[in-house]
Design an enzyme around this catalytic site. Structure first.
Site, mmCIF file in Angstrom:
data_model
loop_
_atom_site.group_PDB
_atom_site.id
_atom_site.type_symbol
_atom_site.label_atom_id
_atom_site.label_comp_id
_atom_site.label_asym_id
_atom_site.label_seq_id
_atom_site.Cartn_x
_atom_site.Cartn_y
_atom_site.Cartn_z
ATOM 1 N N HIS A 277 90.408 48.935 -22.982
ATOM 2 C CA HIS A 277 91.040 50.090 -22.357
ATOM 3 C C HIS A 277 92.522 49.814 -22.042
ATOM 4 O O HIS A 277 93.384 50.492 -22.541
ATOM 5 C CB HIS A 277 90.298 50.570 -21.103
ATOM 6 C CG HIS A 277 88.870 50.902 -21.330
ATOM 7 N ND1 HIS A 277 88.466 51.851 -22.236
ATOM 8 C CD2 HIS A 277 87.732 50.383 -20.793
ATOM 9 C CE1 HIS A 277 87.144 51.929 -22.244
ATOM 10 N NE2 HIS A 277 86.676 51.045 -21.387
ATOM 11 N N ASP A 328 82.553 52.621 -27.348
ATOM 12 C CA ASP A 328 82.251 52.439 -25.928
ATOM 13 C C ASP A 328 80.984 53.169 -25.493
ATOM 14 O O ASP A 328 79.875 52.712 -25.741
ATOM 15 C CB ASP A 328 83.465 52.873 -25.112
ATOM 16 C CG ASP A 328 83.394 52.460 -23.645
ATOM 17 O OD1 ASP A 328 82.405 51.793 -23.263
ATOM 18 O OD2 ASP A 328 84.307 52.781 -22.877
#
Length: 455
Positions: A277, A328
């Protein structure tokens, strides 16, 4: 392992992405699981060759996955909320996992990935123990279930076994105790985590790496234990980093620094480390990550689904941080969409087009993603590389029309996972004409595995 008696196969690629160019008429010779020769300007298929029509890319790497989050699709799109309210729904699914149900779900999820052209997955794995925290008879039963699921789905896996020993920050040496949901994530200490993780072994389709869940979940003075474990094995090390502003605020309150600075000070950053991220970073954070060659895994479809924000991917790459991509939470499983979204997100932020070429985005989706997962011998169609590739149709309603020389741009900016026609892993045809070779009804298997986890 390739031997002199290993089976030899030739694939003829109507169009192939080689390095940064689209080449027509490419013959790829494969012996065992390796490419032994790449021949250009082969206008017609050689006798006996397997024909792959469309644009063939190196196999796609999904550098960040939580397989059980696939059971959340649809459910968490109802209503409003934040990452933190989403997390409560996630916990409810994690509570119901067993080695058997996790194997069934992961097998279906990894088969969905194969259908999407993904040949290697990085599984960020933290559901280690039984509900309440008791160890299974085999302490790695859950991890082994994931490794076996990948084998049955026909793809490679890097199991990023995750240290998760606290629910929040308290001091340098101590974190808040895990809550009732997190007990099954925790080994108690990072030393106990290292002992359990050390029993996991590499195999032909699987490599073992490490992960720090976040600076919230591993106290600062225990970060070095995980970093040293990975370093001693030359294994990849991943960490959720600055995904949420609240994480940064908590770290500043306890440690008087950002999460990136905390990781740097405890020896976590480096070329085998990937921050996942990397959304809310300071200029110093970007410089620290770039100077250390720490990678960045962007997961745009999840980051937008959870309203996390847009990470500074352009600045990170310019500073020296290699980019990779992940799905994810599996709001969708589509690495082409992740690549496209990274560029389009940056356009929205900057009001400028063209931050990455299609070739640069494909490199993040292939070679750099595989390198982040400890598979440097995958991610390219070249002699000596693993024979992993995926073919995108150029005649679907999404991809028909553009000139063949623009096939890479068409794949990145128009195609979806539904346009993947073939997936080959280690020379083996795992997906043929859009159908999985060993799991014929992937949608039905997915539906059954998700239904088994409902209340």
């Amino acid at each position: 392992m390739t031997t002199d008696t290993a089976k030899a196969t030739t694939y003829w690629l109507e169009h192939a992405w080689l390095d940064t160019n689209v080449e027509p008429g490419v013959a790829v010779d494969v012996t065992g699981d390796r490419i032994t020769a790449v021949r250009k300007e082969v206008e017609t298929p050689p006798p006996g060759a397997t024909v792959l029509r469309g644009l063939t890319l190196p196999g796609l790497a999904n550098a960040h996955s939580h397989a059980f989050h696939r059971a959340l699709r649809g459910t968490v799109q109802v209503g409003s909320g934040t990452f933190w309210t989403w997390r409560e729904v996630m916990y409810s699914v994690a509570d119901r996992l067993t080695p058997e149900t996790y194997h069934a779900l992961a097998r279906a999820v990894y088969a969905e990935m194969a259908l999407a052209g993904i040949t290697t997955v990085g599984e960020f794995h933290y559901v280690h123990h039984a509900r309440g925290g008791a160890a299974y008879a085999d302490p790695n039963a859950m991890g082994e279930a994931l490794i076996e699921a990948a084998a049955e789905a026909g793809i490679r896996i890097t199991l990023l076994d995750t240290a998760y020993v606290a629910s929040g920050l308290l001091t340098e040496s101590r974190g808040e105790p895990p809550n009732r949901h997190q007990l099954r994530f925790s080994d108690g200490t990072t030393e106990a985590w290292a002992e359990r993780a050390s029993a996991l072994k590499d195999r032909e389709h699987a490599r073992i790496g490490a992960a720090i869940h976040s600076v919230r979940a591993v106290p600062a003075r225990q970060l070095g234990v995980v970093a040293e474990w990975a370093s001693s094995r030359r294994a990849p090390l991943h960490v959720h980093l600055s995904e949420q502003k609240a994480e940064n605020e908590a770290c500043e309150a306890v440690h008087r620094c950002t999460p990136t600075r905390l990781l740097a000070d405890h020896g976590v950053l480096g070329p085998r480390t990937t921050g996942v991220h990397n959304t809310h970073l300071t200029d110093e954070d970007v410089a620290l990550l770039g100077r250390s060659s720490t990678g960045t895994c962007m997961c745009p479809t999840t980051e937008r689904d959870l309203a996390d924000g847009i990470g500074p991917a352009v600045r990170l790459q310019q500073a020296g941080s290699p980019l990779s991509l992940g799905s994810d939470s599996h709001a969708v499983i589509d690495i082409l969409e992740e690549a496209r979204a990274m560029e389009l997100n940056e356009r929205l932020r900057s009001h400028t087009r063209g931050h990455w070429t299609a070739a640069a985005l494909l490199r993040a989706a292939t070679a750099d993603g595989h390198a982040a997962l400890g598979w440097p011998d995958a991610g390219a169609i070249e002699s000596g590389a693993l024979a992993d590739f995926a073919t995108v149709a150029l005649d679907s309603v999404r991809t028909a029309g553009p000139l063949p020389r623009l096939a890479a741009e068409t794949a990145v900016f128009a195609a979806t996972s539904a346009d993947v026609r073939h997936t080959v892993v280690g020379g083996r045809h795992v997906v043929r004409d859009g159908e999985h070779a060993s799991i014929p009804d992937v949608a039905g298997v997915l539906a059954g595995a998700v239904a088994a986890l409902r209340d």
